[in-house]
Design an enzyme around this catalytic site. Structure first.
Site, PDB file in Angstrom:
ATOM      1  N   ARG A   1      51.753  29.116  15.183  1.00 36.29           N
ATOM      2  CA  ARG A   1      52.766  28.550  13.996  1.00 36.29           C
ATOM      3  C   ARG A   1      53.601  29.991  13.256  1.00 36.29           C
ATOM      4  O   ARG A   1      52.775  31.089  13.512  1.00 36.29           O
ATOM      5  CB  ARG A   1      51.746  28.219  12.927  1.00 36.29           C
ATOM      6  CG  ARG A   1      52.386  27.851  11.479  1.00 36.29           C
ATOM      7  CD  ARG A   1      51.404  27.445  10.731  1.00 36.29           C
ATOM      8  NE  ARG A   1      51.757  27.025   9.556  1.00 36.29           N
ATOM      9  CZ  ARG A   1      51.785  27.772   8.251  1.00 36.29           C
ATOM     10  NH1 ARG A   1      51.708  28.998   8.464  1.00 36.29           N
ATOM     11  NH2 ARG A   1      51.899  27.053   7.271  1.00 36.29           N
TER      12      ARG A   1
ATOM     13  N   HIS B   1      50.704  17.932   2.133  1.00 34.44           N
ATOM     14  CA  HIS B   1      51.152  19.454   1.467  1.00 34.44           C
ATOM     15  C   HIS B   1      52.555  20.039   2.158  1.00 34.44           C
ATOM     16  O   HIS B   1      53.042  19.478   2.900  1.00 34.44           O
ATOM     17  CB  HIS B   1      50.134  20.590   2.023  1.00 34.44           C
ATOM     18  CG  HIS B   1      50.273  20.733   3.253  1.00 34.44           C
ATOM     19  ND1 HIS B   1      49.429  19.997   4.127  1.00 34.44           N
ATOM     20  CD2 HIS B   1      50.605  21.940   3.827  1.00 34.44           C
ATOM     21  CE1 HIS B   1      49.570  20.847   5.360  1.00 34.44           C
ATOM     22  NE2 HIS B   1      50.224  21.842   5.350  1.00 34.44           N
TER      23      HIS B   1
ATOM     24  N   HIS C   1      53.955  17.470   5.010  1.00 34.82           N
ATOM     25  CA  HIS C   1      53.033  16.926   6.259  1.00 34.82           C
ATOM     26  C   HIS C   1      51.600  16.920   5.922  1.00 34.82           C
ATOM     27  O   HIS C   1      51.116  17.585   5.165  1.00 34.82           O
ATOM     28  CB  HIS C   1      53.610  17.912   7.383  1.00 34.82           C
ATOM     29  CG  HIS C   1      53.326  19.328   7.123  1.00 34.82           C
ATOM     30  ND1 HIS C   1      54.109  20.050   6.410  1.00 34.82           N
ATOM     31  CD2 HIS C   1      52.344  20.016   7.421  1.00 34.82           C
ATOM     32  CE1 HIS C   1      53.710  21.443   6.292  1.00 34.82           C
ATOM     33  NE2 HIS C   1      52.565  21.511   7.050  1.00 34.82           N
TER      34      HIS C   1
ATOM     35  N   ASP D   1      54.323  23.699   3.019  1.00 31.12           N
ATOM     36  CA  ASP D   1      53.584  25.275   3.432  1.00 31.12           C
ATOM     37  C   ASP D   1      54.051  26.148   2.142  1.00 31.12           C
ATOM     38  O   ASP D   1      55.434  26.224   1.930  1.00 31.12           O
ATOM     39  CB  ASP D   1      54.081  25.499   4.890  1.00 31.12           C
ATOM     40  CG  ASP D   1      53.449  24.805   5.855  1.00 31.12           C
ATOM     41  OD1 ASP D   1      52.366  24.310   5.471  1.00 31.12           O
ATOM     42  OD2 ASP D   1      53.895  24.579   6.832  1.00 31.12           O
TER      43      ASP D   1
HETATM   44  C1  OGA Z   1      50.805  23.935   9.358  1.00 32.60           C
HETATM   45  C2  OGA Z   1      50.144  22.698   9.298  1.00 32.60           C
HETATM   46  C3  OGA Z   1      49.514  20.859  10.858  1.00 32.60           C
HETATM   47  C4  OGA Z   1      48.901  20.321  12.402  1.00 32.60           C
HETATM   48  O1  OGA Z   1      50.888  24.577  10.384  1.00 32.60           O
HETATM   49  O2  OGA Z   1      51.281  24.362   8.169  1.00 32.60           O
HETATM   50  O3  OGA Z   1      49.774  22.048   8.308  1.00 32.60           O
HETATM   51  O4  OGA Z   1      48.970  19.297  12.812  1.00 32.60           O
HETATM   52  N1  OGA Z   1      49.883  21.976  10.555  1.00 32.60           N
HETATM   53  O5  OGA Z   1      48.468  21.290  12.596  1.00 32.60           O
HETATM   54 MN    MN Z   2      51.198  23.027   7.057  1.00 33.74          MN
END
Ligand code: OGA
Ligand code: MN
Length: 293
Positions: free
Chosen positions: A284, A105, A268, A107
């Site tokens: 995050r 995906h 990712h 974000d």
């Molecule tokens: C995000 C995500 C990936 C992870 O924070 O947007 O997809 O490995 N994280 O935590």
């Molecule tokens: Mn993500």
């Protein structure tokens, strides 16, 4: 303080930056070097950081306005801009979004103005019994994926818009994790904040102008104006084209890592190969971007 910054390539794309301490106020030249690396390479990794929430917020804010995530139940208490990605529990409740992003995906593509970039800071990293880190994050480059398309497909995609649906993706996720990490169905207010949106299937990077494939297997459920039975095979073929193992970068986490990615130029996926008592906790922040064109 003002040691030169070092930029080294990662394989098959992305860069690692050394010689910066993000807790310090970076001068403009050093900040620009990081920002340019992000615009051009899409993925920037900086190891060994100890970023207090206030410092993470201050640094991320230099890239633009911060997103306040619609799921405020997963915010770091007192810091609405910091969204917790975590499988850690407080009683029955997961303190963060558990196993977030465990399919490919980009974000906040389900918003009219998706995130320009996301920054993830590794606080607790799960480990196997032999000490191997678990919960890696995988990345791929959507402009390189576009460039690899046959010309006929590039022409076919011109002018198409994909439909992105947060509530549908969340419902799939909720059912997958009902047993171990139950999450609430979206409240009426959260649902109202996340209507379906459409974006161009091929969008131009806002800084470099490169064409990027902007559909993903988590949130993109259709093509505007197309019946589902026609949209589905086209999307499936694009997903298969985008996700090809040799083009994937695997980030193996260490405590203190700061990983930043551009949400136009990359996709990712989180690898969910750990479970309590192996704990994962990430802070995050996401920076709002422009309307895709
Ligand atoms: C995000 C995500 C990936 C992870 O924070 O947007 O997809 O490995 N994280 O935590
Ligand atoms: Mn993500």
């Amino acid at each position: 303080m003002n040691s030169p910054i070092e930029i080294r390539p990662l394989a098959p794309f992305g860069v690692e930056i050394a010689g910066v301490n993000l807790s310090d106020e970076l001068d403009d030249a050093r900040f620009r070097a990081i920002e340019t690396a992000l615009d051009v390479h899409g993925l920037v990794v900086i190891h060994g950081q100890t970023l207090a929430p206030e410092r993470q917020i201050a640094f991320a804010r230099r890239f633009g306005e911060l997103e306040v995530h619609v799921r405020q139940e997963y915010a770091l208490p007192g810091h609405p801009e910091i969204h917790l990605i975590s499988n850690v529990k407080d009683g029955e409740r997961s303190i963060g979004s558990a196993y977030a992003g465990d399919n490919w995906h980009t974000d906040l593509c389900f918003q009219r103005r998706p995130a320009r970039m996301s920054l993830l800071h590794g606080i607790e990293i799960p480990q196997a019994d032999d000490g191997t880190p678990l919960g890696d994050t995988l990345f791929l480059n959507t402009a390189d994926a576009y460039d690899r398309l046959p010309d006929a497909m590039k022409r076919r995609l011109e002018g198409l818009r994909a439909v992105h649906q947060y509530h549908r993706a969340q419902e799939i996720k909720r059912r997958q994790r009902e047993k171990d990490h139950a999450r609430a169905t979206l409240s009426a207010e959260q649902r109202a904040l996340t209507p379906d949106v459409t974006h161009p299937v091929v969008r131009r990077h806002p800084v470099t102008g490169r064409k990027c494939l902007y559909v993903n297997q988590t949130y993109s459920f259709g093509i505007e104006g197309w019946p589902e039975e026609e949209a589905e095979p086209l999307l499936a073929s694009l997903f298969a084209h985008i996700v090809q193992e040799p083009h994937v970068h695997r980030h193996r986490w260490r405590v203190g890592d700061v990983v930043m990615w551009d949400n136009c130029l990359t996709q990712h996926k989180a690898v969910g190969d750990y479970a309590l008592p192996q704990r994962r906790l990430m802070h995050r922040t996401a920076v709002n971007g422009t309307v895709p064109v």
